[in-house]
Design an enzyme around this catalytic site. Structure first.
Site, PDB file in Angstrom:
ATOM      1  N   ASN A  38       0.803  -1.231   0.000  1.00 45.59           N
ATOM      2  CA  ASN A  38       0.000   0.000   0.000  1.00 45.59           C
ATOM      3  C   ASN A  38       0.834   1.279   0.000  1.00 45.59           C
ATOM      4  O   ASN A  38       0.469   2.264  -0.638  1.00 45.59           O
ATOM      5  CB  ASN A  38      -1.011  -0.011   1.154  1.00 45.59           C
ATOM      6  N   CYS A  61      -3.384   1.545   6.353  1.00 42.53           N
ATOM      7  CA  CYS A  61      -3.797   0.777   7.537  1.00 42.53           C
ATOM      8  C   CYS A  61      -4.420   1.686   8.591  1.00 42.53           C
ATOM      9  O   CYS A  61      -5.135   1.215   9.471  1.00 42.53           O
ATOM     10  CB  CYS A  61      -2.603   0.037   8.105  1.00 42.53           C
ATOM     11  N   GLU A  76       7.289   0.269  16.156  1.00 43.11           N
ATOM     12  CA  GLU A  76       8.330   0.794  15.273  1.00 43.11           C
ATOM     13  C   GLU A  76       8.509   2.278  15.577  1.00 43.11           C
ATOM     14  O   GLU A  76       7.756   2.855  16.346  1.00 43.11           O
ATOM     15  CB  GLU A  76       7.916   0.607  13.809  1.00 43.11           C
TER      16      GLU A  76
END
Ligand code: NAD
Length: 480
Positions: free
Chosen positions: A150, A282, A461
């Site tokens: 994406n 997302c 992350e």
């Protein structure tokens, strides 16, 4: 026909089998390139190359690694136009979006971790005159990075930049659906003079290349972004091997709107949080909950603006909604729209494929779709669609909307629109999400922890979290 090659041991090479897979241009619905259909032998070759490069890279000075990563930054700047074009062609996203978001962000990822490693420090703990503890952190060795389609280069670089900065060698796999920008990145790394084997990019299918990376005993950690289903498959293999795992997975994010919000700002950001990148982010807010008093006002304004969005070819600057990534994905989105009707939903706008004219007539375009009349617990409101499809639902009070918002298996992000400070703090604490945006969306500071709870993720992350993930701590205690 463009030919994509693997980047292994500093060279661009064909897969050992010489097999290739087709790469599609979604805007035109046609094959335009071929990418290696690699297998475990190619992964083995990459792991061996990484193993040979490991000692030198791991023990290199921080300033050397900084310089190498900054050469990649310079390379991204130099090849900016080609990268943006490649990303748009491969993915179907508007070219202006690739120019505004994807490629600048890929550049920032390298820049951020190149400079970040210079400031990365470890802790010392003194024990009341008895001893001093100090912690050192080592690179892990060879790590695997697996990314989705994406935001191809954006998410690929978000993983490999911290891995490399921390001194690891990398075997990376971009999505087979969008491999082109990673291929261009391998050329940039060659131009930058990267030592052979430090970064290896192996193209191919998930169940072949991805699975071979995940199960390889010499790969010490897996950083993965993609669907929850694939994340579970990776965890099943990697967990018993005691690999470090960072899993960034699917989302079904709530967007909660109170009547006391700044309506105009909320509406314009909600247009983006619903349909940016064809809803294939997302973090998109696919379930929109609106406080009952402004439900009708919101609905009318939102539908009106959505109907005006231009659905068009990615290279047209006026295009707001480009093509979705593949025929398979378009069919999945359309099947969910059919399911919404079966579940009793009313399609307020969109709800169908859009056929453009001329050379774009076979492209994969889906009209931005707004659905109302569904309950919070139906499949449409529980499963990730990952396309330009949102549902709108009214709510009466805080407990009710929190129950709706938290009712899915996912917990990536949530957005809240209100001018009530107490409410925003109270609700932010109660929302099942790794990231909560209040009166904004997708405002990113790369230092902050990024990731989800429940089925959306394991680990974080970004910032020091990424550098902690890609290093192993060792505590040393010296008695006085
Ligand atoms: P996907 O899970 O199908 O594929 C992601 C990557 O995993 C690809 O490179 C694929 O080849 C690889 N893969 C597939 N099977 C594998 C296996 N068995 N072993 C190892 N690797 C394998 O996901 P996708 O369709 O490419 O991307 C869409 C999904 O990604 C959505 O669910 C979306 O929410 C999620 N996503 C999450 C984030 C986040 O930060 N949480 C960001 C972007 C996308």
């Amino acid at each position: 026909m463009e030919e994509i090659l693997n980047y292994i041991d500093g060279k661009l090479i064909k897969p050992l089998s010489s097999d290739f897979i087709d790469v599609y241009e979604p805007a035109r619905g046609r094959i335009y390139a071929k990418a290696p259909d690699s297998n475990e032998e190619d992964v083995q070759h990459a792991v061996e190359a990484a193993g040979r490069a490991q000692k030198h890279w791991m023990n290199s000075s921080i300033s050397y690694r900084y310089e190498m990563l900054m050469k990649v930054v310079a390379g991204i700047e130099k090849h900016f136009d080609a990268l943006a074009l490649a990303e748009s062609k491969d993915n179907g996203k508007p070219l202006w979006l690739a120019r505004k978001v994807d490629i600048p962000r890929a550049k920032s990822n390298f820049e951020f971790f190149a400079t970040g490693i210079k400031h990365f420090a470890t802790a010392a703990h003194e024990m009341n005159g008895a001893a001093i503890n100090y912690t050192i952190r080592h690179a892990l060795g060879t790590v695997g990075c697996i990314s989705p389609w994406n935001l191809p280069l954006y998410l690929f670089s978000w993983k490999i930049a911290p891995a490399l900065a921390a001194g690891n060698c990398v075997v990376a796999k971009p999505s087979e659906v969008t491999p082109m920008s990673a291929f261009l990145l391998s050329k940039i790394c060659m131009e930058a003079g990267f030592p052979p084997g430090v970064l290896n990019i192996v193209h191919g299918l998930g169940h072949k290349v991805g699975a071979a990376i995940t199960s390889h005993p010499d790969i010490k950690a897996i950083s993965f972004t993609g669907s929850t289903q694939t994340g579970a498959a990776i965890a099943k293999t990697a967990a018993p091997m005691f690999k470090k795992l960072s899993l960034e997975m699917g989302g079904k994010n709530p967007n909660i709107i109170y009547s006391d919000c700044d309506f105009d700002k909320m509406l314009s950001v909600t247009m983006r949080s619903s349909f940016a990148n064809q809803g294939q982010i997302c973090l998109c807010g696919s379930r929109i909950f609106i406080e009952a008093p402004i439900y009708e006002k919101f609905k009318d304004a939102f539908v009106e603006r959505t109907k005006k969005m231009k659905i068009g070819p990615p290279d047209d600057d006026a295009t707001k909604v480009g093509a979705v990534v593949s025929l398979e994905h378009m069919n999945k989105i359309l099947s969910y729209i059919e399911l919404a009707k079966e579940e009793g939903g009313t399609i307020l706008c969109g709800g169908h494929r859009v056929e453009l004219n001329g050379e774009f007539e076979n492209g994969y375009y889906v009209a931005p779709t707004i659905i109302e009349g569904l309950s919070h617990d139906c499949r449409i409101n529980q499963e990730e669609i990952f396309g330009p499809v949102v549902t709108i639902m009214p709510f009466e009070n805080e407990d009710e909307v929190l129950r709706y918002a938290n009712s899915t298996d996912y917990g990536l992000s949530a957005t809240l629109w209100t001018s009530n400070l107490q409410r925003s703090q109270r609700m932010a604490a109660k929302l099942d999400a790794g990231i909560v945006w209040i009166n904004t969306w997708l405002l990113r500071d790369l230092r902050t922890p990024f990731g989800g709870v429940k089925d959306s993720g394991v680990g974080r992350e970004g910032g020091w979290d990424a550098l902690h993930f890609f290093t192993e701590p060792k505590n040393i205690c010296i008695a006085y």
